[in-house]
Every structure is written in C-alpha cells, then in structure tokens.
Write a protein that holds these residues in place. Structure first.
Motif, PDB file in Angstrom:
ATOM      1  N   ARG A  89       0.825  -1.199   0.000  1.00 47.41           N
ATOM      2  CA  ARG A  89       0.000   0.000   0.000  1.00 47.41           C
ATOM      3  C   ARG A  89       0.870   1.264   0.000  1.00 47.41           C
ATOM      4  NH1 ARG A  89       0.316   0.967   5.645  1.00 47.41           N
ATOM      5  NH2 ARG A  89       0.091  -1.117   6.480  1.00 47.41           N
ATOM      6  N   VAL A  90       2.090   1.111   0.455  1.00 44.95           N
ATOM      7  CA  VAL A  90       3.015   2.247   0.439  1.00 44.95           C
ATOM      8  C   VAL A  90       3.821   2.299  -0.855  1.00 44.95           C
ATOM      9  CG1 VAL A  90       4.992   3.315   1.586  1.00 44.95           C
ATOM     10  CG2 VAL A  90       3.197   2.225   2.950  1.00 44.95           C
ATOM     11  N   SER A  91       4.385   1.137  -1.239  1.00 46.11           N
ATOM     12  CA  SER A  91       5.269   1.146  -2.410  1.00 46.11           C
ATOM     13  C   SER A  91       4.495   1.128  -3.724  1.00 46.11           C
ATOM     14  CB  SER A  91       6.224  -0.043  -2.360  1.00 46.11           C
ATOM     15  OG  SER A  91       5.500  -1.246  -2.439  1.00 46.11           O
ATOM     16  N   GLY A  92       3.236   0.678  -3.678  1.00 49.02           N
ATOM     17  CA  GLY A  92       2.439   0.630  -4.892  1.00 49.02           C
ATOM     18  C   GLY A  92       2.704  -0.600  -5.749  1.00 49.02           C
ATOM     19  N   THR A  93       3.525  -1.518  -5.248  1.00 46.69           N
ATOM     20  CA  THR A  93       3.839  -2.741  -5.976  1.00 46.69           C
ATOM     21  C   THR A  93       2.575  -3.595  -6.161  1.00 46.69           C
ATOM     22  OG1 THR A  93       5.937  -2.684  -4.805  1.00 46.69           O
ATOM     23  CG2 THR A  93       5.436  -4.693  -5.989  1.00 46.69           C
ATOM     24  N   CYS A  94       2.428  -4.219  -7.315  1.00 51.10           N
ATOM     25  CA  CYS A  94       1.251  -5.062  -7.564  1.00 51.10           C
ATOM     26  C   CYS A  94       1.376  -6.370  -6.778  1.00 51.10           C
ATOM     27  CB  CYS A  94       1.084  -5.342  -9.051  1.00 51.10           C
ATOM     28  SG  CYS A  94       2.305  -6.472  -9.698  1.00 51.10           S
ATOM     29  N   ALA A  95       0.255  -7.066  -6.623  1.00 57.64           N
ATOM     30  CA  ALA A  95       0.228  -8.271  -5.793  1.00 57.64           C
ATOM     31  C   ALA A  95       1.230  -9.317  -6.269  1.00 57.64           C
ATOM     32  CB  ALA A  95      -1.178  -8.864  -5.777  1.00 57.64           C
ATOM     33  N   LYS A  96       1.269  -9.520  -7.575  1.00 50.17           N
ATOM     34  CA  LYS A  96       2.138 -10.545  -8.146  1.00 50.17           C
ATOM     35  C   LYS A  96       3.618 -10.255  -7.834  1.00 50.17           C
ATOM     36  CE  LYS A  96       3.270 -11.683 -12.838  1.00 50.17           C
ATOM     37  NZ  LYS A  96       2.764 -11.567 -14.219  1.00 50.17           N
ATOM     38  N   HIS A  97       4.004  -9.008  -8.038  1.00 52.11           N
ATOM     39  CA  HIS A  97       5.393  -8.671  -7.797  1.00 52.11           C
ATOM     40  C   HIS A  97       5.716  -8.596  -6.314  1.00 52.11           C
ATOM     41  CE1 HIS A  97       5.586  -7.325 -12.112  1.00 52.11           C
ATOM     42  NE2 HIS A  97       6.636  -8.106 -11.976  1.00 52.11           N
ATOM     43  N   GLN A  98       4.743  -8.203  -5.506  1.00 55.90           N
ATOM     44  CA  GLN A  98       4.985  -8.155  -4.062  1.00 55.90           C
ATOM     45  C   GLN A  98       5.251  -9.564  -3.517  1.00 55.90           C
ATOM     46  OE1 GLN A  98       5.385  -5.436  -2.300  1.00 55.90           O
ATOM     47  NE2 GLN A  98       5.273  -6.094  -0.190  1.00 55.90           N
ATOM     48  N   ARG A  99       4.527 -10.549  -4.042  1.00 53.51           N
ATOM     49  CA  ARG A  99       4.759 -11.942  -3.618  1.00 53.51           C
ATOM     50  C   ARG A  99       6.173 -12.364  -3.975  1.00 53.51           C
ATOM     51  NH1 ARG A  99      -0.406 -12.945  -5.672  1.00 53.51           N
ATOM     52  NH2 ARG A  99       0.424 -13.819  -7.600  1.00 53.51           N
ATOM     53  N   MET A 100       6.548 -12.086  -5.222  1.00 56.23           N
ATOM     54  CA  MET A 100       7.892 -12.454  -5.669  1.00 56.23           C
ATOM     55  C   MET A 100       8.939 -11.737  -4.827  1.00 56.23           C
ATOM     56  SD  MET A 100       8.606 -12.504  -9.686  1.00 56.23           S
ATOM     57  CE  MET A 100       7.098 -12.143 -10.516  1.00 56.23           C
ATOM     58  N   LEU A 101       8.676 -10.446  -4.594  1.00 60.24           N
ATOM     59  CA  LEU A 101       9.605  -9.615  -3.838  1.00 60.24           C
ATOM     60  C   LEU A 101       9.785 -10.147  -2.420  1.00 60.24           C
ATOM     61  CD1 LEU A 101      11.242  -6.951  -3.652  1.00 60.24           C
ATOM     62  CD2 LEU A 101       9.143  -5.836  -2.937  1.00 60.24           C
ATOM     63  N   SER A 102       8.664 -10.492  -1.766  1.00 60.45           N
ATOM     64  CA  SER A 102       8.791 -10.918  -0.375  1.00 60.45           C
ATOM     65  C   SER A 102       9.550 -12.242  -0.288  1.00 60.45           C
ATOM     66  CB  SER A 102       7.435 -10.977   0.328  1.00 60.45           C
ATOM     67  OG  SER A 102       6.667 -12.023  -0.172  1.00 60.45           O
ATOM     68  N   SER A 103       9.318 -13.172  -1.234  1.00 58.33           N
ATOM     69  CA  SER A 103      10.111 -14.416  -1.220  1.00 58.33           C
ATOM     70  C   SER A 103      11.584 -14.101  -1.422  1.00 58.33           C
ATOM     71  CB  SER A 103       9.700 -15.373  -2.333  1.00 58.33           C
ATOM     72  OG  SER A 103       8.331 -15.492  -2.401  1.00 58.33           O
ATOM     73  N   ALA A 104      11.848 -13.195  -2.369  1.00 58.50           N
ATOM     74  CA  ALA A 104      13.245 -12.867  -2.671  1.00 58.50           C
ATOM     75  C   ALA A 104      13.929 -12.268  -1.444  1.00 58.50           C
ATOM     76  CB  ALA A 104      13.317 -11.901  -3.842  1.00 58.50           C
ATOM     77  N   ILE A 105      13.232 -11.374  -0.744  1.00 57.18           N
ATOM     78  CA  ILE A 105      13.812 -10.747   0.443  1.00 57.18           C
ATOM     79  C   ILE A 105      14.088 -11.793   1.520  1.00 57.18           C
ATOM     80  CG2 ILE A 105      13.347  -9.172   2.366  1.00 57.18           C
ATOM     81  CD1 ILE A 105      11.860  -7.379   0.365  1.00 57.18           C
ATOM     82  N   LYS A 106      13.130 -12.695   1.711  1.00 56.26           N
ATOM     83  CA  LYS A 106      13.285 -13.704   2.756  1.00 56.26           C
ATOM     84  C   LYS A 106      14.450 -14.642   2.448  1.00 56.26           C
ATOM     85  CE  LYS A 106       8.532 -13.129   4.062  1.00 56.26           C
ATOM     86  NZ  LYS A 106       7.144 -13.626   3.987  1.00 56.26           N
ATOM     87  N   ARG A 107      14.609 -14.973   1.158  1.00 56.19           N
ATOM     88  CA  ARG A 107      15.747 -15.816   0.785  1.00 56.19           C
ATOM     89  C   ARG A 107      17.063 -15.063   0.976  1.00 56.19           C
ATOM     90  NH1 ARG A 107      12.927 -18.307  -4.639  1.00 56.19           N
ATOM     91  NH2 ARG A 107      11.749 -19.923  -3.557  1.00 56.19           N
ATOM     92  N   ALA A 108      17.054 -13.805   0.602  1.00 52.02           N
ATOM     93  CA  ALA A 108      18.276 -13.000   0.745  1.00 52.02           C
ATOM     94  C   ALA A 108      18.663 -12.874   2.217  1.00 52.02           C
ATOM     95  CB  ALA A 108      18.078 -11.624   0.135  1.00 52.02           C
ATOM     96  N   ARG A 109      17.663 -12.854   3.084  1.00 49.22           N
ATOM     97  CA  ARG A 109      17.956 -12.767   4.518  1.00 49.22           C
ATOM     98  C   ARG A 109      18.651 -14.027   5.002  1.00 49.22           C
ATOM     99  NH1 ARG A 109      12.172 -10.398   6.561  1.00 49.22           N
ATOM    100  NH2 ARG A 109      12.663  -8.185   6.379  1.00 49.22           N
ATOM    101  N   ILE A 110      18.217 -15.178   4.494  1.00 50.80           N
ATOM    102  CA  ILE A 110      18.842 -16.431   4.913  1.00 50.80           C
ATOM    103  C   ILE A 110      20.316 -16.412   4.540  1.00 50.80           C
ATOM    104  CG2 ILE A 110      18.882 -18.945   4.569  1.00 50.80           C
ATOM    105  CD1 ILE A 110      15.849 -18.772   4.057  1.00 50.80           C
ATOM    106  N   LEU A 111      20.612 -15.852   3.371  1.00 46.46           N
ATOM    107  CA  LEU A 111      21.996 -15.795   2.909  1.00 46.46           C
ATOM    108  C   LEU A 111      22.758 -14.596   3.486  1.00 46.46           C
ATOM    109  CD1 LEU A 111      21.612 -16.831  -0.822  1.00 46.46           C
ATOM    110  CD2 LEU A 111      22.714 -18.131   0.990  1.00 46.46           C
ATOM    111  N   SER A 112      22.147 -13.922   4.430  1.00 44.74           N
ATOM    112  CA  SER A 112      22.790 -12.767   5.062  1.00 44.74           C
ATOM    113  C   SER A 112      23.176 -11.687   4.057  1.00 44.74           C
ATOM    114  CB  SER A 112      24.023 -13.206   5.868  1.00 44.74           C
ATOM    115  OG  SER A 112      24.454 -12.149   6.686  1.00 44.74           O
ATOM    116  N   LEU A 113      22.395 -11.584   2.991  1.00 44.39           N
ATOM    117  CA  LEU A 113      22.600 -10.504   2.035  1.00 44.39           C
ATOM    118  C   LEU A 113      21.810  -9.278   2.483  1.00 44.39           C
ATOM    119  CD1 LEU A 113      22.198 -12.508  -1.288  1.00 44.39           C
ATOM    120  CD2 LEU A 113      24.314 -11.596  -0.364  1.00 44.39           C
TER     121      LEU A 113
END
Lengths: 149, 74
Positions: B41-65
């Motif tokens: 609601r803040v970034s304006g990202t669409c649902a499809k990309h927000q899903r992809m984005l959140s998975s990507a962020i969570k994976r990046a966190r595991i790798l300490s990126l």
C-alpha cells in the motif's frame, strides 16, 4: 533415479578461504552431487562479501553460487552434507521450476538490454554536450523515453 | 504526511518478470531502514510482484545478504 529438477544452491564458506581451498571445496561438492545422481551446471564464485548480520561471530563470508540438476531425493543428503561440513556455515537450496528458469532468463536479458540502452543514450549525449538532445537522438526504435519523476 | 497518489508497480513499469534473491541492491530499496518489508500500500507494488519480492527478500535474509533487523539504519 527419478526426474532431475533444477536447483539453485548457494553456500557460504569461511571468509579466509584462498583459491586453493575454494577449488577443493567446489570439487568435493561437485563430487557429492554427482554421486547422488545430479550434475553441476554452473558455478559462480561471488567471492568474499560482508554479511548483513554476524553469523557465529563472522562478519564476512565467501559466497559460492551454483546451478544444479539433481533428483529431489538428493536434497536431504545435500543439506546434511552442508550441516556436517566444517567449511560451509550457511547454505540455501532453491527449487527452480521451468517457469522460474524461463522468467529469470528473460529478466536477466532485459536488464542487460536496458544497461546497453542507457550506456548508448548517455555516452554520445555527454560528448555532444546537450544531454536532452543526445538522449533523444539515441532513442531506440521510436520507443518513448522513460521519464523519471 | 502529505497525500501521495498511488504509484504504479515499479516492477511492472520496468518489465521485470523475475526478482532474484541474489540481487540485494535492487531489492533493498523495498526495505525500511529498520529492515522491514515495505507494504504494497506504500510502495504501490502489484500483488504478483509483491509476492515475488517478499520471497526474494526472505531468501536474501537467509543468505545474510539483507538483514532481518537493523539497529543502525543505513
């Protein structure tokens, strides 16, 4: 063996590893994958990077990214192998569907083109002095310029 | 805060079809300085990309990126 699937396996080794130790680790890793009925398609050494948060007091890690084809049954043994390894302190294995692989390739290609386009637009423009005119002149195929707001 | 018109999804606009978790520089702008994922609601990202984005962020966190939490805002 069952069907081979695509995986992206990234692991983080000790930051003080030199090329020789990394080679030996990648060698052992490849051997392990092959023993479990898979193949390593690609290895990319991302090198020593700073960790976003400390892991067991380490501030840095040596990142190794690989693309692998292997049967699903090989995942559990691989994870165990990493867990027992003294060299690797963090790993991530991600299953890539065919769709993921395709979309990733498309997007990577897209980024590359975008970079080329920007380079083409800025370099000659800078030489001629007129930023705006330079940008216009090197616009590709009549596509409208992206406006930065 | 001043009213801001809802933006269109940056990923759709840029023609991105896959968000890579190793691409921490592209993804980190969708985190707050505390390391939280910015809601769509803040970034304006669409649902499809927000899903992809959140998975990507969570994976990046595991790798300490990317950080799970950040005490010292960058």
């Amino acid at each position: 063996m069952s069907e081979l699937r695509n995986y992206e396996v990234t692991f983080i080794a000790e930051p003080n590893f030199d090329d020789e130790r990394v080679n030996s680790l990648v060698g052992k890793y490849t051997e392990f994958i092959e023993k479990n009925g898979g193949t390593v398609e690609k290895v990319e050494r991302m090198g020593k990077k700073r960790l976003a948060y400390a892991i067991e007091k380490r501030q840095y890690g040596y990142y190794i990214y690989t693309e692998v084809k292997m049967p699903g049954e090989a995942v559990a043994p691989l994870k165990r192998w990493f867990a027992l390894s003294e060299d690797v302190f963090r790993h991530l294995a991600v299953r890539m569907t065919d769709r993921d692989v395709r979309l990733k390739a498309v997007t990577t290609e897209h980024y590359r083109k975008e970079m080329d386009r920007r380079n083409a637009a800025t370099r000659p423009g800078a030489r001629e002095g007129g930023f705006r005119e330079g940008g216009r002149e090197f616009r590709e195929g009549g596509r409208p310029e992206r406006r930065d707001d | 805060m001043a009213y801001q018109r809802k933006r269109i999804c940056r990923f759709c606009e840029a023609g991105v079809q896959y968000i890579d978790y190793r691409d921490e520089k592209r993804v980190s702008r969708f985190l707050t300085e505390r390391g939280k994922i910015i809601p769509r609601r803040v970034s304006g990202t669409c649902a499809k990309h927000q899903r992809m984005l959140s998975s990507a962020i969570k994976r990046a966190r595991i790798l300490s990126l990317l950080p799970f939490v950040s005490d010292n805002p960058a």
